[in-house]
Enzyme design. Structure first.
Site, PDB file in Angstrom:
ATOM      1  N   ARG A  25       1.152  -1.577  -0.077  1.00 14.52           N
ATOM      2  CA  ARG A  25      -0.405  -0.213   0.145  1.00 14.52           C
ATOM      3  C   ARG A  25       0.581   1.036   0.019  1.00 14.52           C
ATOM      4  NH1 ARG A  25      -3.541  -0.080   5.090  1.00 14.52           N
ATOM      5  NH2 ARG A  25      -4.308  -1.508   3.436  1.00 14.52           N
TER       6      ARG A  25
ATOM      7  N   CYS B  76     -16.366  -8.095   6.753  1.00 12.89           N
ATOM      8  CA  CYS B  76     -16.349  -8.245   8.148  1.00 12.89           C
ATOM      9  C   CYS B  76     -15.955  -6.924   9.225  1.00 12.89           C
ATOM     10  CB  CYS B  76     -14.401  -8.793   9.155  1.00 12.89           C
ATOM     11  SG  CYS B  76     -13.473  -7.219   8.748  1.00 12.89           S
TER      12      CYS B  76
ATOM     13  N   CYS C 165      -7.527 -10.884   2.571  1.00 10.98           N
ATOM     14  CA  CYS C 165      -7.638 -10.071   3.754  1.00 10.98           C
ATOM     15  C   CYS C 165      -8.307 -11.465   4.083  1.00 10.98           C
ATOM     16  CB  CYS C 165      -8.619  -9.129   4.065  1.00 10.98           C
ATOM     17  SG  CYS C 165      -8.719  -8.658   5.394  1.00 10.98           S
TER      18      CYS C 165
ATOM     19  N   ARG D  23      -1.060   7.376   9.588  1.00  9.84           N
ATOM     20  CA  ARG D  23      -1.756   6.958   7.957  1.00  9.84           C
ATOM     21  C   ARG D  23      -1.257   7.725   6.617  1.00  9.84           C
ATOM     22  NH1 ARG D  23      -4.078   1.218   8.178  1.00  9.84           N
ATOM     23  NH2 ARG D  23      -3.226  -0.016   9.864  1.00  9.84           N
TER      24      ARG D  23
ATOM     25  N   LYS E 247      -5.294   8.355  12.115  1.00  7.26           N
ATOM     26  CA  LYS E 247      -5.835   8.342  11.058  1.00  7.26           C
ATOM     27  C   LYS E 247      -6.487  10.562  10.483  1.00  7.26           C
ATOM     28  CE  LYS E 247      -7.948   4.157   9.094  1.00  7.26           C
ATOM     29  NZ  LYS E 247      -8.562   3.534   9.115  1.00  7.26           N
TER      30      LYS E 247
ATOM     31  N   CYS F 204     -13.416  -0.934   6.820  1.00  5.28           N
ATOM     32  CA  CYS F 204     -12.213  -0.358   6.328  1.00  5.28           C
ATOM     33  C   CYS F 204     -13.397   0.202   5.083  1.00  5.28           C
ATOM     34  CB  CYS F 204     -11.517  -1.411   5.417  1.00  5.28           C
ATOM     35  SG  CYS F 204     -10.295  -2.526   6.688  1.00  5.28           S
TER      36      CYS F 204
END
Length: 564
Positions: free
Chosen positions: A76, A481, A442, A146, A213, A485
């Protein structure tokens, strides 16, 4: 901050402390001929923007055959504000073809790109190539600041350049400073510190308790869900310039379905900070907030290590007092905020005189070629032929900016020839959907998401047509999940993976990103999701008040609505 190995801290805290500022034994492991990294190195690699994954579609068969899992790496990038030059974009495009299993690029909800399916042996070449293009992966993952995100809309108003300046300054201030990254991936040689220089002046040996974040938007345009971040900065404008920022703190989407004490949270207004020319004021406030999380965040139980839990445990008044004590001055009260839109910036828009931008819908964030839609090839041709600046959005789309007005038809011709629809040719249903990556890559996924959500599109389009809702903006998000995200917990309708083929349904939320939704039903089979939502939307059509959107209706009527 944690101090010694005998502290009562989680295993990952010990790994971070012993990593020698994120070195671990990564450099040696890259030469060992193994297909995977050790568990300790896996944790350290996250700070370098790397996750070790495997193809979960193949797990069962490989196990039956007595073979090891098919280990691959996900990289990423950290792209502050989501802006790439066409040349930088083309580097990603080439790397995807040369080194990934999936030959695709994944746009994330934090305005950056992921490359999935990279062999361990190709990791160093891939990261070094990105660095040669002036793109880093350091800090894209891990327990540090991040990727700092910002409203992606371009324009010639002065505040947009000011926001860009501030985002880059914040990204630099809150980034890790370890020399390990260049030693491992770029230069290959240890870098000596200057006398008296600290390798990590902000983060120390153990970095933060969890990820952190930061997001920035102009007041009125909540295109990136600013309330979902540890720090949200809302720019107040005067005469086209940024006058200052209202600072929100303690947002975060993550929760665990097995632990009811975990929860999503929207950021709380903390203060107003004037903007000066050097931007020192807002940088200092954000850095101080980070140090409070560093010093007081939970390092024993990672489930509760995000700053939202610290604020709820100690109280916002305590948090504000701690910020003031560290700054050495009082904070101004936050300003009241007004929001007009939470939509993405899709379609053609005027950027400045003679120049336009195109907000292009990327289906579920995946840039790839299929037999019918050659999106990846079309974007490559556009980069070469028209040289637009690329701006990723936090709704997993991208903006092609800086296009001369006379080139608009030529750009459209490239897209149409590749089978790529323009945003106005897509339904509101599709444009308002988001999905996380989930299976097969994932490791946390319990159910499908990116591969499953497209199957719901025609069903929802038909349902919206039947109910007369085709012009309604109702956000629909799916995750594999409960970690959230794809920011499901402030969507109007969310499907959160609970087990293979089953989802919890959440309803309410806000298209403006200013309200959380609530769980409606648990463990609903995938094939029943649309039929379960049908009576809810039918009741909305029948019972809504004039001008009432779906989120407002649900929060007013709630689970007690009549669905007969």
């Amino acid at each position: 901050m944690a101090t010694s190995e005998g502290d009562n801290v989680s295993k990952i805290e010990i790994i971070k402390r012993q990593s020698r500022h994120l070195r671990g034994t990564i450099k040696e492991a890259l030469q060992d001929g193994e297909a995977k990294f050790s568990e300790d190195n896996i944790q350290v690699l996250k700070f370098h923007g790397v996750y070790q994954q495997d193809d979960r579609d193949l797990r069962t068969q490989l196990k039956k055959e007595g073979k090891e899992r098919q280990y691959r790496m996900m990289i990423r990038a950290r792209i502050p504000g989501g802006v790439l030059s066409p040349e930088q974009y083309l580097v990603f495009d080439r790397l995807a073809d040369e080194y990934t299993d999936y030959k695709s690029l994944r746009v994330t909800t934090r305005q950056t790109l992921q490359l999935h399916g990279i062999l361990k042996g190709d990791l160093k070449t891939t990261i070094r190539t990105l660095n040669e293009a002036l793109v880093t992966t350091l800090g894209a993952c891990g327990d540090s600041g991040r990727n700092t995100i910002c409203c992606a809309e371009p324009g010639d108003e002065p505040f947009r350049e000011e926001m860009r300046h501030d985002v880059l300054a914040l990204a630099d201030r809150l980034s890790a400073k370890t020399k390990a990254y260049h030693e491992i991936w770029v230069d290959g040689e240890p870098i000596q510190l200057e006398e008296g220089e600290a390798e990590e002046p902000l983060y120390g040996e153990v970095y933060l308790p969890r990820k952190f974040k930061v997001a920035m938007v102009p007041e009125g345009d909540n295109c990136l869900d600013v309330y979902d971040n540890d720090i949200g900065l809302v720019a107040h404008l005067r005469d086209g310039h940024i006058e200052g920022y209202t600072v929100l703190v303690g947002g975060g989407m993550g929760r665990m379905a097995v632990d009811q004490d975990t929860y999503p949270r929207l950021g709380s207004p903390l203060c107003y900070v004037p903007r000066d020319e050097a931007v020192g004021t807002i940088l200092n406030v954000c850095e101080v907030i980070v140090t409070i999380e560093r010093d007081f965040g939970d390092r024993l139980n990672r489930r509760f290590a995000r700053m939202k839990y610290l604020i709820d445990k100690r109280g916002l008044d305590w948090f504000r007092a701690e910020v003031e004590a560290r700054l050495g001055r009082q904070l101004e009260p936050p300003r009241e905020l007004t929001w007009r839109s939470g939509a993405d910036h899709l379609g053609w828009h005027q950027e400045r005189a003679g120049v336009s931008y195109l907000g292009l819908f990327i289906p579920y964030g995946r840039i790839k070629d299929t037999e019918t839609v050659r999106l990846k090839s079309a974007l490559r041709e556009i980069m070469v032929s028209f040289q637009p600046v690329v701006r990723f959005t936090s709704q997993q789309n991208l903006i092609l900016s800086g296009l001369p007005d006379e080139k608009r038809k030529a750009v459209e011709d490239v897209l149409r020839a590749a089978g790529v629809p323009l945003p106005e040719e897509l339904s509101n249903v599709q444009q308002n959907m988001m999905a996380c990556v989930s299976l097969p890559t994932c490791g946390l996924a319990l159910a499908e998401s990116e591969r499953a959500l497209p199957g719901l599109v025609p069903q929802f389009e038909q349902l919206f047509e039947e109910l007369g809702l085709t012009e309604e903006d109702i956000t629909i998000r799916m995750t594999g999940c409960s970690n959230g995200c794809a920011r499901p917990y402030n969507a109007n309708i969310a499907f959160v993976g609970r087990a293979r083929g089953k989802y919890d349904i959440f309803l309410g939320g806000s298209a403006l990103g200013t309200n959380l939704n609530e769980r409606f039903l648990q463990a609903v089979p995938f094939d029943e999701l649309v039929s379960t939502i049908r009576p809810v939307l039918a009741a909305f059509v029948q019972q809504r008040r004039a001008g009432e959107d779906f989120g407002s209706y649900w929060r007013r009527a709630g689970a007690g609505i009549h669905l007969g």
